[in-house]
Scaffold this motif. Structure first.
Motif, PDB file in Angstrom:
ATOM      1  N   THR A   4     -36.418 145.115  13.159  1.00  0.00           N
ATOM      2  CA  THR A   4     -35.061 144.589  13.276  1.00  0.00           C
ATOM      3  C   THR A   4     -34.571 144.048  11.940  1.00  0.00           C
ATOM      4  O   THR A   4     -33.424 144.290  11.538  1.00  0.00           O
ATOM      5  N   ALA A   5     -35.434 143.314  11.249  1.00  0.00           N
ATOM      6  CA  ALA A   5     -35.064 142.757   9.945  1.00  0.00           C
ATOM      7  C   ALA A   5     -34.766 143.874   8.943  1.00  0.00           C
ATOM      8  O   ALA A   5     -33.805 143.786   8.167  1.00  0.00           O
ATOM      9  N   PHE A   6     -35.574 144.932   8.968  1.00  0.00           N
ATOM     10  CA  PHE A   6     -35.363 146.038   8.035  1.00  0.00           C
ATOM     11  C   PHE A   6     -33.999 146.698   8.269  1.00  0.00           C
ATOM     12  O   PHE A   6     -33.257 146.971   7.318  1.00  0.00           O
ATOM     13  N   LEU A   7     -33.662 146.943   9.519  1.00  0.00           N
ATOM     14  CA  LEU A   7     -32.374 147.567   9.822  1.00  0.00           C
ATOM     15  C   LEU A   7     -31.216 146.656   9.411  1.00  0.00           C
ATOM     16  O   LEU A   7     -30.198 147.127   8.890  1.00  0.00           O
ATOM     17  N   ALA A   8     -31.365 145.354   9.632  1.00  0.00           N
ATOM     18  CA  ALA A   8     -30.313 144.420   9.239  1.00  0.00           C
ATOM     19  C   ALA A   8     -30.126 144.419   7.717  1.00  0.00           C
ATOM     20  O   ALA A   8     -28.983 144.374   7.225  1.00  0.00           O
ATOM     21  N   ILE A   9     -31.228 144.477   6.974  1.00  0.00           N
ATOM     22  CA  ILE A   9     -31.135 144.521   5.514  1.00  0.00           C
ATOM     23  C   ILE A   9     -30.434 145.799   5.058  1.00  0.00           C
ATOM     24  O   ILE A   9     -29.564 145.768   4.172  1.00  0.00           O
ATOM     25  N   VAL A  10     -30.789 146.924   5.654  1.00  0.00           N
ATOM     26  CA  VAL A  10     -30.184 148.207   5.264  1.00  0.00           C
ATOM     27  C   VAL A  10     -28.687 148.209   5.556  1.00  0.00           C
ATOM     28  O   VAL A  10     -27.870 148.621   4.715  1.00  0.00           O
TER      29      VAL A  10
END
Length: 294
Positions: free
Chosen positions: A218-224
Motif C-alpha cells: 500500500t505504501a509503495f502504491l501511494a508513493i508512486v
C-alpha cells in the motif's frame, strides 16, 4: 526399458515447457521494459542522435560510431541536469510523496481496521463514500481546489501537495488495507481478545505484524501515485513547491523539444521508484497477493 524411455520423455517434455515459459517471460519483460530502456539510453546521446529512427541501443567508442544501431555515449546531459536546478524539484517530490504516504498510513490503518469490526455500523456507506471521491477526475474540481489553496495561502507550497496527495491516496489505501485485515485468521484475533487485549493492542501487536507485506504494498502504491502526479502540481505550484514532473516539461520550449536532456531527466526521475520497487519486490508480491490463495 520402456518405462525408462517414457520417464525420460516425460522429463524432457517438462524441461522443454519450462524453457518455453522462460523465453516467453523474458520476451514479455523486454517488451514491458522497452520504454524505460529507450528512455535511459537516449539520456546518454546527443540531441542529434536522440530522435533518430530506428533508435540505437548499443554504446560504442566514437571510432566505430558509424556502425548501425550504435551511438557514442556522453554524460553531458546528466552533468547539465545534476549541476542545474534539478535537485530542488527532486527534494519537493520526495518530501510530498514520503510525508503524504506516512500520513496516509497513519490514517488508513485504524480506519481500515475499524471497518472490519462487526460492531462498526454503516460500513458500506463509509466505503462507498470513500471510493466515490475517486469517481470525479481531478480536473473537475481543480478550480475550487485552487481557490481554497489560495485562500489558505498555500500556493506554491509543498504543504498543499502533501495535504492533497494524502486525500488523493487515502481512499485506495483504506480499501486495500481493509481487504488485508479481512483475510486475517479470526481465531488468532479472538484468542487475543480472550487474553485481554484491547482494540489498540490487537491492532498494533497482532494484526499489523501479520499484514506488514500488505502495508508495504500500500505504501509503495501511494508513493508512486504521489511521485507521478502532475495536474495538481502544475496548477498549485510554480517554482518553490514545484515537483519533478514540472521540471520535465521545462524541456519543451518554442525552440523545440530537447529529447536527450528530457530523457536524462526522466531517467533520474524514474530511478528512485524503480530502485524502490526492485528492492521491495519480494514484499510487494506477497502483499499484493495476500488472500489470493486460501
Amino acid at each position: 526399458m520402456a518405462f525408462w524411455r517414457r520417464n525420460t520423455t516425460f522429463v524432457q517434455g517438462i524441461e522443454r515447457s519450462d524453457a518455453i515459459r522462460t523465453i516467453v517471460a523474458w520476451g514479455v519483460a523486454l517488451v514491458v521494459s522497452f520504454p524505460f530502456l529507450y528512455l535511459a539510453t537516449s539520456g546518454f546521446k546527443t540531441e542529434v542522435e536522440a530522435p533518430k529512427m530506428p533508435p540505437a541501443f548499443v554504446p560504442v567508442p566514437s571510432s566505430v560510431a558509424s556502425v548501425p544501431l550504435t551511438y557514442t555515449p556522453t554524460l553531458e546531459n546528466y552533468k547539465l541536469i545534476l549541476t542545474g536546478d534539478f535537485m530542488p524539484y527532486f527534494a519537493n517530490s520526495a518530501t510530498a510523496a514520503l510525508v503524504s504516504t506516512l500520513l496516509v498510513l497513519l490514517l488508513a490503518i485504524p480506519a481500515a481496521y475499524a471497518l472490519t469490526q462487526p460492531q462498526t455500523s454503516g460500513k458500506r456507506d463509509v466505503l462507498f463514500f470513500l471510493i466515490s471521491t475517486r469517481f470525479l477526475p481531478a480536473v473537475g474540481v481543480i478550480i475550487p481546489i485552487f481557490l481554497a489553496t489560495r485562500f489558505l495561502g498555500l500556493l506554491d507550497n509543498v504543504l498543499a501537495l502533501i495535504i492533497l496527495y494524502t486525500a488523493m491516496n487515502l481512499p485506495i489505501a483504506v480499501w486495500m488495507l481493509r481487504s488485508f485485515f479481512q483475510d486475517l485468521p479470526k481465531d488468532v484475533l479472538e484468542a487475543a481478545r480472550m487474553d485481554g487485549a484491547g482494540t489498540t493492542q490487537e491492532l498494533i501487536l497482532i494484526a499489523l505484524p501479520m499484514i506488514k507485506n500488505g502495508v508495504l504494498a500500500t505504501a509503495f502504491l501511494a508513493i508512486v501515485f504521489a511521485w507521478n502526479e502532475f495536474l495538481l502540481a502544475l496548477t498549485l505550484t510554480t517554482t518553490k513547491g514545484a515537483t519533478v514532473p514540472l521540471y520535465m516539461i521545462s524541456f519543451m520550449s518554442a525552440q523545440g523539444l530537447w529529447y536527450a536532456k528530457m530523457s536524462a531527466a526522466g531517467t533520474l526521475a524514474a530511478l528512485p521508484v524503480v530502485i524502490l520497487g526492485w528492492l521491495g519486490q519480494k514484499w510487494l508480491v506477497r502483499g499484493l497477493s495476500m488472500g489470493a490463495v486460501k
